[in-house]
Design an enzyme around this catalytic site. Structure first.
Site, mmCIF file in Angstrom:
data_model
loop_
_atom_site.group_PDB
_atom_site.id
_atom_site.type_symbol
_atom_site.label_atom_id
_atom_site.label_comp_id
_atom_site.label_asym_id
_atom_site.label_seq_id
_atom_site.Cartn_x
_atom_site.Cartn_y
_atom_site.Cartn_z
ATOM 1 N N GLY A 1 10.214 15.175 0.914
ATOM 2 C CA GLY A 1 9.095 15.538 -0.263
ATOM 3 C C GLY A 1 9.316 16.094 -1.589
ATOM 4 O O GLY A 1 8.255 16.343 -1.992
ATOM 5 N N ARG B 1 -1.981 4.824 17.831
ATOM 6 C CA ARG B 1 -2.016 4.918 16.447
ATOM 7 C C ARG B 1 -3.634 4.991 16.414
ATOM 8 O O ARG B 1 -3.969 5.542 15.085
ATOM 9 C CB ARG B 1 -1.261 4.036 16.300
ATOM 10 C CG ARG B 1 -1.199 3.307 14.463
ATOM 11 C CD ARG B 1 -1.202 1.620 14.639
ATOM 12 N NE ARG B 1 0.552 1.837 14.650
ATOM 13 C CZ ARG B 1 1.544 2.566 14.231
ATOM 14 N NH1 ARG B 1 1.899 2.637 13.073
ATOM 15 N NH2 ARG B 1 2.512 1.975 14.653
ATOM 16 N N ARG C 1 5.082 6.308 8.787
ATOM 17 C CA ARG C 1 3.857 5.758 9.619
ATOM 18 C C ARG C 1 3.086 4.173 9.407
ATOM 19 O O ARG C 1 3.364 3.960 7.898
ATOM 20 C CB ARG C 1 2.731 6.779 10.000
ATOM 21 C CG ARG C 1 3.711 8.091 11.022
ATOM 22 C CD ARG C 1 3.966 7.858 12.079
ATOM 23 N NE ARG C 1 3.371 7.974 13.131
ATOM 24 C CZ ARG C 1 3.723 6.893 14.179
ATOM 25 N NH1 ARG C 1 4.670 6.264 14.178
ATOM 26 N NH2 ARG C 1 2.595 6.522 15.119
ATOM 27 N N HIS D 1 8.215 2.683 -2.750
ATOM 28 C CA HIS D 1 9.512 2.277 -1.931
ATOM 29 C C HIS D 1 10.852 2.195 -2.656
ATOM 30 O O HIS D 1 10.695 1.890 -4.163
ATOM 31 C CB HIS D 1 9.048 1.079 -1.356
ATOM 32 C CG HIS D 1 9.953 0.374 -0.877
ATOM 33 N ND1 HIS D 1 10.163 0.956 0.650
ATOM 34 C CD2 HIS D 1 10.414 -0.198 -0.757
ATOM 35 C CE1 HIS D 1 11.086 0.004 1.013
ATOM 36 N NE2 HIS D 1 11.789 -0.484 0.324
ATOM 37 N N ASP E 1 4.820 -2.081 4.157
ATOM 38 C CA ASP E 1 5.701 -2.299 1.806
ATOM 39 C C ASP E 1 5.528 -3.142 1.457
ATOM 40 O O ASP E 1 5.958 -3.961 0.831
ATOM 41 C CB ASP E 1 6.892 -2.118 2.263
ATOM 42 C CG ASP E 1 7.659 -0.732 2.756
ATOM 43 O OD1 ASP E 1 6.868 0.347 2.722
ATOM 44 O OD2 ASP E 1 9.187 -1.017 3.411
HETATM 45 C C1 GAR Z 1 11.474 8.261 -0.962
HETATM 46 O O1 GAR Z 1 13.019 6.995 -1.208
HETATM 47 C C2 GAR Z 1 10.337 7.251 -1.177
HETATM 48 O O2 GAR Z 1 10.200 5.912 -1.498
HETATM 49 C C3 GAR Z 1 11.138 6.487 0.911
HETATM 50 O O3 GAR Z 1 11.673 7.527 1.122
HETATM 51 C C4 GAR Z 1 11.885 8.681 0.079
HETATM 52 C C5 GAR Z 1 10.883 9.617 0.480
HETATM 53 O O4 GAR Z 1 11.820 10.528 -0.361
HETATM 54 N N1 GAR Z 1 9.491 5.665 1.047
HETATM 55 C C6 GAR Z 1 10.005 5.076 1.960
HETATM 56 O O5 GAR Z 1 11.070 4.186 1.990
HETATM 57 C C7 GAR Z 1 8.836 3.920 2.270
HETATM 58 N N2 GAR Z 1 8.917 2.623 2.926
HETATM 59 P P1 GAR Z 1 10.619 12.173 -0.445
HETATM 60 O O6 GAR Z 1 10.483 12.432 1.086
HETATM 61 O O7 GAR Z 1 12.182 13.107 -1.071
HETATM 62 O O8 GAR Z 1 9.515 12.069 -1.614
#
Ligand code: GAR
Length: 227
Positions: free
Chosen positions: A28, A81, A107, A125, A161
């Site tokens: 988060g 889903r 998800r 992303h 994505d």
């Molecule tokens: C972040 O780096 C986000 O960009 C990535 O997950 C991480 C979550 O971190 N998302 C993806 O890879 C989506 N395909 P966070 O929970 O600390 O925000």
């Protein structure tokens, strides 16, 4: 509805309707960046609800600390889903959420969910999409040997994505980078561009042209909306 249908210039979302729903699965830190941006009024919106699909997600505590309502919908407890996504939509609609922000939400969303929030679901992303979609984008970038990677905020469409790109930030790869060091520098950019992209979407004055998210100057959009 899909992004292909949007030729109209989007109107600004009224201040009282700028209610965000943030979906998380873990740490988060992007949620925290949004919370901070709202607190410091760099993002003129409110966070109506944070939902995690994982009960143990540390991001839930961040939301609670900030006094934001949270919900946990464990996807493993749903038969399909579609059933899970329907429950998400119900919770978000109950709080009149206008814009859904995926912040490390791991998800895939169904077409039903996308249709419930047309042009109003954003994702962040950790790569310069369309390069390196999916999990472990930073490791993929290192293993591929690219010299520049980064972060992308985009509108969500059906494929993983993908969807019109709102903002990107580039991050150079260093020879001695590990997935962890590279992820750390990308994360700094994620935290900067995600609130900015949310503000751009709420402010309106943009439309989707083919795959492109295109903004118009204020006077330009007034002019165009006359026709
Ligand atoms: C972040 O780096 C986000 O960009 C990535 O997950 C991480 C979550 O971190 N998302 C993806 O890879 C989506 N395909 P966070 O929970 O600390 O925000």
């Amino acid at each position: 509805m899909t992004h292909k249908d949007s030729s109209d210039i989007q109107a600004p979302v009224l201040p009282e309707a700028r209610r965000l729903g943030v979906l998380i699965s873990g740490r988060g830190s992007n949620l925290q960046a949004i919370i901070d941006a709202v607190a410091y009024e760099r993002l003129r919106a409110s966070i109506a609800l944070v939902i995690s699909n994982r009960p143990e997600a540390p991001g839930l505590a961040r939301a609670a600390r900030a006094g934001i309502e949270t919900a946990c919908l464990d996807h493993r407890r749903f038969g399909s889903r579609q059933a899970f996504d329907r429950a998400l939509v119900t919770e978000l609609r109950k709080r009149s959420v206008r814009l859904v922000c995926l912040a490390g939400f791991m998800r895939l969303l169904s077409v039903e969910f996308l249709d419930a929030f047309p042009h109003a679901i954003l994702n962040i992303h950790p790569s310069l999409l369309p390069a390196f979609p999916g999990v472990d984008a930073q490791r993929q970038a290192l293993e591929h040997g690219v010299k520049i990677t980064g972060a992308t905020v985009h509108l969500v469409s059906e494929a993983l994505d993908s969807g019109p790109i709102i903002l990107q930030a580039a991050v150079p790869v260093q020879d001695d980078d590990t997935p962890e060091t590279l992820s750390g520098r990308i994360l700094v950019e994620e935290h900067r561009i995600y609130p900015e992209a949310i503000q751009m979407v709420l402010d309106g004055g943009w439309r989707i042209v083919g795959r492109r998210f295109v903004r118009f100057a204020a006077e330009d959009s007034v002019e165009r909306s006359r026709f």
